[in-house]
Design a protein around this motif. Structure first.
Motif, short mmCIF file in Angstrom:
data_model
loop_
_atom_site.label_atom_id
_atom_site.label_comp_id
_atom_site.label_asym_id
_atom_site.label_seq_id
_atom_site.Cartn_x
_atom_site.Cartn_y
_atom_site.Cartn_z
N GLN A 148 48.04 -98.59 13.67
CA GLN A 148 46.66 -98.46 12.97
C GLN A 148 46.00 -97.63 14.01
OE1 GLN A 148 44.09 -101.62 13.00
NE2 GLN A 148 42.52 -101.01 11.70
N LEU A 149 46.26 -97.70 15.27
CA LEU A 149 45.49 -97.05 16.27
C LEU A 149 45.67 -95.49 16.27
CD1 LEU A 149 45.23 -99.74 19.23
CD2 LEU A 149 43.59 -99.43 17.63
N LEU A 150 47.04 -95.42 15.95
CA LEU A 150 47.47 -93.99 15.86
C LEU A 150 47.34 -93.32 14.62
CD1 LEU A 150 50.90 -94.46 18.18
CD2 LEU A 150 48.74 -93.22 18.89
N ASN A 151 46.76 -94.20 13.59
CA ASN A 151 46.48 -93.63 12.29
C ASN A 151 47.75 -93.30 11.51
OD1 ASN A 151 44.92 -93.28 10.01
ND2 ASN A 151 44.55 -90.99 10.72
N ILE A 152 48.95 -93.73 11.86
CA ILE A 152 50.25 -93.55 11.06
C ILE A 152 50.93 -94.84 10.46
CG2 ILE A 152 50.98 -91.47 12.38
CD1 ILE A 152 52.40 -93.22 14.31
N PRO A 153 51.86 -94.81 9.53
CA PRO A 153 52.26 -95.89 9.01
C PRO A 153 53.57 -96.42 9.83
CG PRO A 153 52.41 -93.97 7.54
CD PRO A 153 52.34 -93.41 8.95
N VAL A 154 53.83 -97.57 9.26
CA VAL A 154 54.88 -98.28 10.01
C VAL A 154 56.05 -98.44 9.04
CG1 VAL A 154 55.68 -100.76 10.60
CG2 VAL A 154 53.37 -99.93 11.41
N ILE A 155 57.21 -98.49 9.85
CA ILE A 155 58.58 -98.59 9.36
C ILE A 155 59.06 -99.68 9.59
CG2 ILE A 155 60.81 -97.97 8.66
CD1 ILE A 155 59.86 -94.94 8.99
N VAL A 156 59.20 -100.86 8.66
CA VAL A 156 60.05 -102.25 9.40
C VAL A 156 61.76 -102.10 8.91
CG1 VAL A 156 60.00 -104.80 9.01
CG2 VAL A 156 57.99 -103.48 9.22
N ILE A 157 62.42 -102.26 9.81
CA ILE A 157 63.80 -102.37 9.54
C ILE A 157 64.21 -103.60 9.34
CG2 ILE A 157 66.16 -101.73 10.67
CD1 ILE A 157 64.61 -99.31 9.86
N ARG A 158 64.98 -103.83 8.27
CA ARG A 158 65.30 -105.20 7.75
C ARG A 158 66.60 -105.65 8.35
NH1 ARG A 158 61.30 -106.76 3.48
NH2 ARG A 158 62.39 -108.56 3.64
N ARG A 159 66.92 -106.89 8.30
CA ARG A 159 68.04 -107.37 8.85
C ARG A 159 69.29 -107.63 7.58
NH1 ARG A 159 67.95 -108.23 13.92
NH2 ARG A 159 65.84 -108.67 14.93
N GLU A 160 68.44 -107.86 6.48
CA GLU A 160 69.33 -107.98 5.39
C GLU A 160 68.87 -107.03 4.18
OE1 GLU A 160 69.56 -112.00 3.46
OE2 GLU A 160 69.07 -112.90 5.38
N THR A 161 69.65 -106.66 3.30
CA THR A 161 69.21 -105.68 2.36
C THR A 161 68.70 -106.30 1.22
OG1 THR A 161 71.52 -104.86 2.86
CG2 THR A 161 70.26 -103.68 0.99
N LYS A 162 67.44 -105.74 0.73
CA LYS A 162 66.75 -106.33 -0.15
C LYS A 162 66.74 -105.71 -1.39
CE LYS A 162 65.02 -110.00 2.13
NZ LYS A 162 65.21 -111.35 1.57
N ILE A 163 66.66 -106.28 -2.52
CA ILE A 163 66.53 -105.36 -3.93
C ILE A 163 65.32 -104.31 -3.64
CG2 ILE A 163 65.49 -106.98 -5.19
CD1 ILE A 163 67.57 -106.00 -7.42
N SER A 164 64.32 -104.89 -3.34
CA SER A 164 62.93 -104.18 -3.33
C SER A 164 62.99 -103.04 -2.44
CB SER A 164 61.77 -105.25 -3.12
OG SER A 164 61.94 -105.90 -2.04
N GLU A 165 63.57 -102.82 -1.71
CA GLU A 165 64.01 -101.67 -0.77
C GLU A 165 64.68 -100.43 -1.44
OE1 GLU A 165 62.96 -101.47 2.86
OE2 GLU A 165 61.87 -103.29 2.27
N GLY A 166 65.11 -100.48 -2.45
CA GLY A 166 65.87 -99.58 -3.05
C GLY A 166 67.26 -99.30 -2.39
#
Lengths: 269, 269
Positions: A148-166
């Motif tokens: 937020q302070l750098l005005n850029i988005p985040v990427i969160v790496i998941r430990r499990e594969t989720k269907i909603s991640e494509g």
């Protein structure tokens, strides 16, 4: 509208959106004021923000230019953040079995997280990151606030594969704490190949998870421009990654003596 | 120091720490100014913040009083946040198999998340929550930002028990999307019995996960004072929880026609 009100409003608008460029015309329109007045207001706002001590207002020249608020933290304030973190980590009640410390309340407290994020944002603001990246879960707030302070988005790496991640790309890796193979996965939609990421996490012991992040990003052609970690365990001395930036170092956690050794990173800026 | 600079600095200091009370003496000392001057500055700051349109400055009377910044969002701005969310969700490229939508980029974008958090913070600011609570992972940023605006910490419920959480209480629950039993756990250190939490999450279909949250909090004697969910699926009509507050409703996701139905919550404030 009085000058003081316009200056106050400019300070507030810029602070609400760190890193976002606002044109002079935006303020002229909002306050129905002439460019010359707004220019003077901005000079006063720059001074006001300097005095407040959280950051500074930068002028971007050119047709698409304007002003933006850049978050900053003075060496003294950064030291306060570090010292506060040390004091908190040394509380007896945090000591869990096996040399572990309970830190969730720290990593989920907006006030404390903001101080850490300000340090990371200052350290890495010229690194050219397109994204801040972290691995779930406890590092998400500090990664998100840095983003937020750098005005850029985040990427969160998941430990499990989720269907909603494509569609995802997964790797197996050895975290430092055990020799049990673990998995992490990144959505192919998370970032375009060629992007640059800044890795931010809450804790590192051997560096296994962060080495995993480096590997998974290399699989999807994303490069790492920096690694910031709030708490880095002193042991093991030999980490699986190099060039990381800690806020504090965690030494021995003595369950019997109820003592915790914490050392601030003295080369912070 | 000129009045305009002091007013600007006051606006910025308050905005940097929503919900935090600053005494008049704090500003007197910081600016080496008399109480009467600071009082006038604060009046101007109140007007400035009103014009900027992100919130308002509230005066707290009494010995431990002062001023604090309360985040707010106008109905017009809230509508813009909703419409932007609708437009984003209707992008063809988000459609995954099985009626799922890719939303990570939305939930991890500080700009978008801030708008949603402002809506939740306004809706629930008088609910008396001690904590914002969420279940990992995708709702963490919006929960955390809501917590920041309300000046309270976050509790993140984990799906797996972690050694670094200390003693935990766990439950098994049925998430709405499948009939596979799942587990969630809360650290016993997360909050004292008798605390009040506001549940914030990114998405709800049947309400199974949120019902799980309600159950786990009841196990540790924590009460729920509100439930806010960014995106609520219209189907199934009958949810496992009542009294939730959605920002938008998600209707049919048609994979063949590449269309997504999204309806803003029209009873937002």
């Amino acid at each position: 509208m009085k000058r003081s009100q316009r200056v106050g409003a400019i300070c507030q608008i810029l602070t609400e959106s760190p890193g976002k460029i606002f044109s002079l015309s935006y303020f002229c329109e909002k306050f129905s004021a002439a460019k010359s007045s707004i220019s003077e207001d901005i000079s006063a706002a720059k001074e006001a923000v300097r005095i407040a001590g959280y950051g500074y207002i930068e002028t971007i020249p050119g047709a698409s230019g304007g002003v933006k608020y850049v978050t900053d933290i003075s060496p003294e304030k950064a030291k306060e953040v570090q010292e506060n973190l040390c004091t908190l980590l040394q509380e007896e009640s945090r000591i869990l079995g096996g040399g572990f410390l309970y830190t969730s309340d720290i990593m989920y407290n907006p006030d404390i997280v903001k101080g850490m994020a300000q340090i990371f944002a200052k350290k890495f603001r010229d690194a050219g990151a397109d994204y801040v990246a972290t691995i779930e879960t406890k590092g998400i707030p500090v990664a998100f606030m840095t983003a937020q302070l750098l005005n850029i988005p985040v990427i969160v790496i998941r430990r499990e594969t989720k269907i909603s991640e494509g569609a995802t790309v997964s790797i197996n890796y050895f975290p430092g704490s055990s020799e049990r193979l673990q998995k992490m996965s990144i959505s192919k939609r998370a970032a375009a190949p060629g992007s640059k990421v800044l890795i931010i996490d809450d804790f590192m012991r051997g560096g296994g998870s962060i080495k995993g992040l480096v590997e998974i990003f290399s699989e999807v052609d994303i490069s790492i421009v920096g690694i910031g970690v709030a708490i880095v365990n002193i042991e093991p001395e030999k980490k699986k990654v190099q060039n990381y930036f800690p806020i504090v170092h965690l030494g021995e956690v003595d369950e019997t003596a109820k003592s915790v050794e914490v050392i601030p990173n003295c080369q912070i800026f």
